[in-house]
Write a protein that holds these residues in place. Structure first.
Motif, short mmCIF file in Angstrom:
data_model
loop_
_atom_site.label_atom_id
_atom_site.label_comp_id
_atom_site.label_asym_id
_atom_site.label_seq_id
_atom_site.Cartn_x
_atom_site.Cartn_y
_atom_site.Cartn_z
N ASP A 18 0.81 -1.22 0.00
CA ASP A 18 0.00 0.00 0.00
C ASP A 18 0.84 1.27 0.00
OD1 ASP A 18 -2.36 -1.45 0.02
OD2 ASP A 18 -2.34 -1.63 2.20
N ARG A 23 4.64 0.85 -4.89
CA ARG A 23 3.92 0.98 -6.16
C ARG A 23 4.82 1.54 -7.26
NH1 ARG A 23 -2.17 2.56 -4.16
NH2 ARG A 23 -2.31 0.81 -2.75
N GLN A 82 -2.62 -1.00 -8.07
CA GLN A 82 -2.12 -2.19 -7.40
C GLN A 82 -1.72 -3.15 -8.51
OE1 GLN A 82 -5.45 -3.35 -5.00
NE2 GLN A 82 -4.71 -2.18 -3.25
#
Length: 117
Positions: A18, A23, A82
């Motif tokens: 997260d 990412r 994601q």
């Protein structure tokens, strides 16, 4: 100096899916491979929505772009996406709000052209 930079970045990689750093690292990792085809699940069917193309990062706006020669399949902010690499290592699953199609959240599977590392 390049060796030291690689070692330090390996030690400091984020393990939290997260986090923005994770990412961005994932976006860097999945870009650069040629795409064989792209699928999206609609109901019980997994439909092919694109063939050939590429995954690119647009640095000015911090976006990930999945495109074919004729159209843009997905355009999303890297901080909102994601991504998971397939167990076979020949593709990636991406879930993100798609700016190209009105902000609706989509999940696509990008299959890479066969390659050998």
């Amino acid at each position: 100096m390049g060796f030291f930079k690689k070692v330090v970045s390996h030690w400091t990689k984020s393990k939290n899916p997260d986090s923005p750093r994770f990412r961005h690292d994932m976006a860097e990792k999945i870009c650069g491979y040629p795409i064989k085809y792209i699928t999206e699940k609609h109901g019980d069917n997994e439909d092919v929505i694109g063939r050939s193309g590429s995954l690119n990062i647009k640095r000015e706006t911090d976006e990930l772009i999945v495109s074919t020669p004729s159209e843009t399949i997905l355009r999303c902010d890297i901080n909102d996406m994601q991504a998971w690499i397939l167990m076979s290592n020949d593709g990636v699953v991406i879930t993100a709000p798609d700016k190209e199609h009105g902000g609706v959240e989509r999940t696509i599977v990008v299959h890479y052209v066969y390659y050998r590392k």
